[in-house]
Design an enzyme around this catalytic site. Structure first.
Site, PDB file in Angstrom:
ATOM      1  N   ASP A  27      -5.950  -4.971   3.681  1.00 11.98           N
ATOM      2  CA  ASP A  27      -5.378  -6.197   4.532  1.00 11.98           C
ATOM      3  C   ASP A  27      -6.338  -7.049   5.309  1.00 11.98           C
ATOM      4  OD1 ASP A  27      -3.204  -4.375   3.955  1.00 11.98           O
ATOM      5  OD2 ASP A  27      -1.806  -6.214   4.151  1.00 11.98           O
ATOM      6  N   GLY A  43      -2.838   0.059  -3.394  1.00  8.17           N
ATOM      7  CA  GLY A  43      -2.313  -1.272  -2.953  1.00  8.17           C
ATOM      8  C   GLY A  43      -1.338  -1.906  -3.577  1.00  8.17           C
ATOM      9  N   GLU A  51       5.271 -12.745   1.571  1.00  7.09           N
ATOM     10  CA  GLU A  51       4.325 -11.596   1.202  1.00  7.09           C
ATOM     11  C   GLU A  51       4.045 -11.548  -0.359  1.00  7.09           C
ATOM     12  OE1 GLU A  51       6.226  -7.686   1.971  1.00  7.09           O
ATOM     13  OE2 GLU A  51       4.496  -6.742   1.582  1.00  7.09           O
ATOM     14  N   ARG A  54      12.053  -3.865  -2.872  1.00  4.63           N
ATOM     15  CA  ARG A  54      11.300  -2.687  -2.329  1.00  4.63           C
ATOM     16  C   ARG A  54      11.328  -1.380  -3.256  1.00  4.63           C
ATOM     17  NH1 ARG A  54       7.396  -3.082   1.564  1.00  4.63           N
ATOM     18  NH2 ARG A  54       7.672  -0.871   1.931  1.00  4.63           N
ATOM     19  N   TYR A  85       7.492   2.196  12.061  1.00  6.02           N
ATOM     20  CA  TYR A  85       7.037   2.385  10.575  1.00  6.02           C
ATOM     21  C   TYR A  85       7.128   3.715  10.017  1.00  6.02           C
ATOM     22  CZ  TYR A  85       4.408   1.678   6.149  1.00  6.02           C
ATOM     23  OH  TYR A  85       3.789   1.645   5.164  1.00  6.02           O
ATOM     24  N   TYR A 126       8.756  -6.357  -5.383  1.00  8.11           N
ATOM     25  CA  TYR A 126       7.614  -5.816  -4.907  1.00  8.11           C
ATOM     26  C   TYR A 126       6.286  -6.176  -6.078  1.00  8.11           C
ATOM     27  CZ  TYR A 126       5.443  -2.839  -1.144  1.00  8.11           C
ATOM     28  OH  TYR A 126       4.823  -2.463  -0.207  1.00  8.11           O
ATOM     29  N   TRP A 127       5.941  -5.076  -6.513  1.00  2.64           N
ATOM     30  CA  TRP A 127       4.576  -5.074  -7.413  1.00  2.64           C
ATOM     31  C   TRP A 127       5.061  -4.955  -8.848  1.00  2.64           C
ATOM     32  CZ3 TRP A 127       0.163  -6.577  -5.411  1.00  2.64           C
ATOM     33  CH2 TRP A 127      -0.039  -6.465  -4.146  1.00  2.64           C
ATOM     34  N   TRP A 146      -4.143  -2.273   8.274  1.00  7.65           N
ATOM     35  CA  TRP A 146      -4.037  -1.710   6.990  1.00  7.65           C
ATOM     36  C   TRP A 146      -5.498  -2.293   6.625  1.00  7.65           C
ATOM     37  CZ3 TRP A 146       0.922  -1.291   8.493  1.00  7.65           C
ATOM     38  CH2 TRP A 146       1.718  -0.442   7.598  1.00  7.65           C
ATOM     39  N   TYR A 161       5.035  -4.600   8.878  1.00  3.79           N
ATOM     40  CA  TYR A 161       3.704  -3.712   8.937  1.00  3.79           C
ATOM     41  C   TYR A 161       3.211  -3.701  10.235  1.00  3.79           C
ATOM     42  CZ  TYR A 161       4.581  -4.361   3.799  1.00  3.79           C
ATOM     43  OH  TYR A 161       5.059  -4.258   2.560  1.00  3.79           O
ATOM     44  N   ASP A 198       1.785  -0.733  -4.864  1.00  2.00           N
ATOM     45  CA  ASP A 198       2.761   0.773  -4.613  1.00  2.00           C
ATOM     46  C   ASP A 198       3.238   1.080  -5.763  1.00  2.00           C
ATOM     47  OD1 ASP A 198       1.486  -0.132  -2.228  1.00  2.00           O
ATOM     48  OD2 ASP A 198       3.320   0.278  -1.015  1.00  2.00           O
TER      49      ASP A 198
END
Ligand code: 9WN
Length: 722
Positions: free
Chosen positions: A37, A170, A408, A207, A83, A364-365, A34, A30, A172
């Site tokens: 962040d 946030g 992360e 991801r 990016y 990820y999330w 952001w 990244y 995603d």
């Protein structure tokens, strides 16, 4: 302190990502600035580099849109091309009348954590006056940011603001968005060709899926079509959601705005109204009573999206849940769905209910542990008085980066780091928690220390009692009255407000009750069990009484001789806290760093001591400090079970950190002071082994590697106010 080395490492991560004007979340993945962040990052800086913290937020707010929106990304002109999507794709300067001049940004926003960060910068600054010009500069911009949200994003005027893209949350690829995204039929829609860059750096299984990226891009195309005009977008956008995470952060920031406005002596009516409105909006519209969690609300379908993610606990952070709701969600939060206290072999708090079919520990999330979510929950749990759980979270905030690196996100079962390494907010929030604990230790006020200096002793239960035949369960009754006092304080102030509870009726009842101790016949305590429960309960109550009576603000260290001069008269004898601890409960041993035993040879109180020293008492005595055990009630009938539970809680808390990868153990200072009570170092290790719930760590301890390094964690003398 043993964390020094790691705090240094964390600072290095931030240095690596620092551009001179702002901090990239990670130089690897990244490379721009952001939105949220930067808020978390500024909180980390606020502890050691106020200027940098200010610079960070100044850069972000310089890119504020004219309508007030703080963009999700402010692009780094030096790194364009690394990016996706970047300015050539968003085209905000060309399309929107509100895009800022001189800055390249995306066309959406993110959770508004910034007022919280600004307040932290002020509070943590050594020279507060130097922060005032920044506060004056940013306060109107923060108001403008919130006004934008209420004006453009709150069509029902119910205090809730919507997000219109998963990137705005946030989180995603949170499973919460699936039901809406699935309806975007990307196969049959016209979506421009694009090339993702994230999967060049990170393996795709950590991801979002390609199909989800297409949907993200579809939504951006829609915003472009409407030239980023909210009134148009609102009519056409399939993704309009009241997210509990976004709204809880807004609530926390509203509260912070009230404080900042007060510091600046500004009119604070507007943020006060926002706080009440959004809090009410969350309480009334997002609570799913049956599932015991807050859910997101789909504005298109007009219904709650019943998917359980960590976002649903965030009203604790925003102080936007009623006490009843907090109790309900706490049950769910502290269950095996989200890695309960002492469950072992898991890390709190996985971002998604572990028991869901599509839970994914590394994607990820959709399952892993995130440090910013843990941090917000840690802060929220403290606000609602859930001390033990907050410590479990603090432990993970330390342990995961220390063991696996500043990643992360982390595997919710084995803790392995995923996503990008050297991730800025992981480092920044690690620093925040480490510094919060370190700072609290230093708060001792030298002048107050002399409060009791001239007095030989302070008898806390002076005066005559009406009742001269006290009950056998007196120590329990005393402690129960303390419990009433705590409940009353929470109900009134939401925390343990020691100075103010002095006025409470419950405290007066308490003072009446302890006078009866003078007539208590200590010889009634004729078994080990009765002795242990009586004296532990009494010790814990007496500490609280001392804190209230002497109006201690931050730490028992404020009073010289707190443990030796404060006394209760019991059955014709006087007992200080040290007499109870080292004399009675530790079978008359030497206090740490003292040459002699607590009771001298001729002391008549020796006949009351507990004959055999049980080291578990160290985890039952709540000495009013952060590092001590929390207060519980002990009963003669169940004392062994209760002591086991207390030991287990302590051993699996942030007071014992085991790092097999580095062959290290970091232990509470209690083990150092009372090493002999455990039978020396081998005894300590055996004791820990007995109560540890994590199998991997037990195996590591069993190996007894001679190279194993043991360090002791500083003791936090700060008052335990929750
Ligand atoms: C899209 C920067 C950001 C975080 C988000 C996280 C991730 C971006 C991405 O990285 O999102 O905004 O490319 O995946 O989900 O929370 O702010 O760290």
């Amino acid at each position: 302190m043993p964390f020094h080395k790691y705090v240094k490492r964390a600072k290095k991560v931030l240095d690596k990502n620092w551009t001179g004007e702002f901090t990239m979340p990670s130089v690897h993945l990244y490379p721009h600035q952001w939105n949220w962040d930067s808020g978390f990052i500024a909180i980390g800086y606020s502890h050691y580099d106020t200027k940098r913290a200010i610079k960070e937020l100044t850069h972000l707010f310089n890119a504020q849109w004219e309508n007030g929106m703080i963009p999700q990304i402010v692009f780094n002109k030096e790194k364009l091309g690394t990016y996706f999507p970047e300015p050539d794709f968003w085209q905000v300067e060309k399309l929107s009348p509100y895009a800022p001049e001189g800055y390249l940004t995306s066309g959406i926003t993110m959770p508004p954590i910034h007022a919280v960060a600004v307040l932290k910068i002020y509070k943590n600054a050594k020279e507060k006056d130097e922060v005032i010009p920044f506060l004056k500069w940013i306060y109107p911009k923060l108001l403008k940011q919130h006004r934008y949200l209420y004006r453009e994003r709150s069509p029902e005027n119910n205090g809730l603001v919507y997000i219109r893209h998963p990137w705005e949350s946030g989180m995603d690829n949170s499973p919460t968005w699936d039901s809406i995204l699935d309806k975007i039929d990307v196969e049959n829609l016209k979506i421009p060709k694009f090339k993702r860059k994230d999967i060049n750096v990170i393996s795709q299984d950590m991801r979002p899926k390609d199909i989800d990226y297409k949907r993200y891009i579809y939504l951006v195309e829609l915003f472009k079509k409407h030239r980023y005009l909210e009134d148009e977008i609102r009519k056409d956008c399939p993704f309009l959601v009241y997210d509990p995470l976004f709204n809880s952060i807004l609530s926390a920031s509203n509260k912070a705005l009230v404080e900042i406005g007060t510091i600046l002596e500004e009119d604070i009516i507007e943020p006060e109204i926002w706080y009440l409105k959004t809090k009410t909006g969350i309480i009334e519209n997002l609570f799913n009573e049956e599932a015991k969690i807050f859910d997101a609300y789909d504005l298109k379908e007009k219904k709650l999206i019943k998917v359980n993610t960590a976002a649903g606990f965030m009203p604790l952070f925003g102080e936007a849940a009623t006490k009843y709701q907090a109790e309900k969600i706490y049950e769910f939060l502290n269950s095996t769905s989200f890695c309960a206290l002492h469950q072992g072999n898991c890390f709190t708090i996985p971002n998604y209910n572990i028991k869901s079919k599509d839970f994914d520990r590394k994607n990820y999330w959709r399952g892993p542990v995130w440090i910013n979510i843990n941090w917000m929950l840690y802060e929220g749990l403290k606000k609602y008085g859930y001390r033990e759980k907050s410590i479990q979270l603090a432990k993970n905030i330390f342990e995961l980066p220390v063991r696996f690196g500043f990643y992360e996100y982390f595997d919710s079962f084995d803790g392995r780091g995923y996503g990008t390494k050297d991730f800025s907010w992981t480092a920044a929030l690690f620093i925040d928690v480490a510094k919060q604990l370190e700072k609290s230790r230093k708060k001792t006020n030298i002048f107050k220390m002399f409060k009791t200096f001239l007095s030989k002793e302070v008898i806390l239960n002076e005066g005559e009692s009406k009742n001269k035949v006290p009950s056998e369960n007196l120590s329990q009754e005393i402690l129960l009255t303390i419990k009433d006092l705590f409940t009353a304080s929470y109900a009134e102030y939401g925390s343990l407000d020691y100075p103010r509870i002095k006025q409470f009726e419950e405290y007066k009842n308490y003072k009446e009750l302890v006078k009866q101790l003078k007539y208590f016949d200590i010889s009634q305590l004729d078994t080990r069990e009765k002795k242990l429960s009586f004296w532990i309960n009494l010790f814990n109550a007496m500490v609280i009484d001392g804190i209230i009576a002497l109006e201690i603000q931050e730490s028992v260290k404020e009073v010289l001789g707190f443990f030796s001069k404060l006394k209760y008269e019991i059955g014709g004898y006087k007992f200080s806290l040290n007499d109870i601890y080292h004399g009675i409960l530790r079978s008359n041993k030497k206090p740490p760093y003292h040459p002699c035993k607590q009771f001298k040879l001729w002391d008549r109180r020796k006949k009351f001591i507990v004959e055999e020293l049980d080291p578990r008492i160290h985890f039952a005595l709540a000495c009013g400090t952060y590092s001590c055990a929390p207060i519980k009630f002990y009963t003669a009938d169940n004392i062994d079970l209760e002591l086991d539970l207390s030991a287990k809680s302590f051993i699996n808390s942030s007071e014992v950190i085991i790092i097999p990868e580095e062959n290290r153990i970091i232990l509470s200072y209690i083990f150092k002071w009372y090493e002999k009570d455990f039978g020396g170092l081998p005894g300590i290790l055996g004791f820990i082994d007995r109560y540890l719930v994590d199998d991997d760590k037990r195996r590591f301890l069993k190996r007894r590697n001679p190279e194993m390094k043991i360090e002791y964690m500083y003791y936090d003398w700060n008052l335990n106010k929750y």
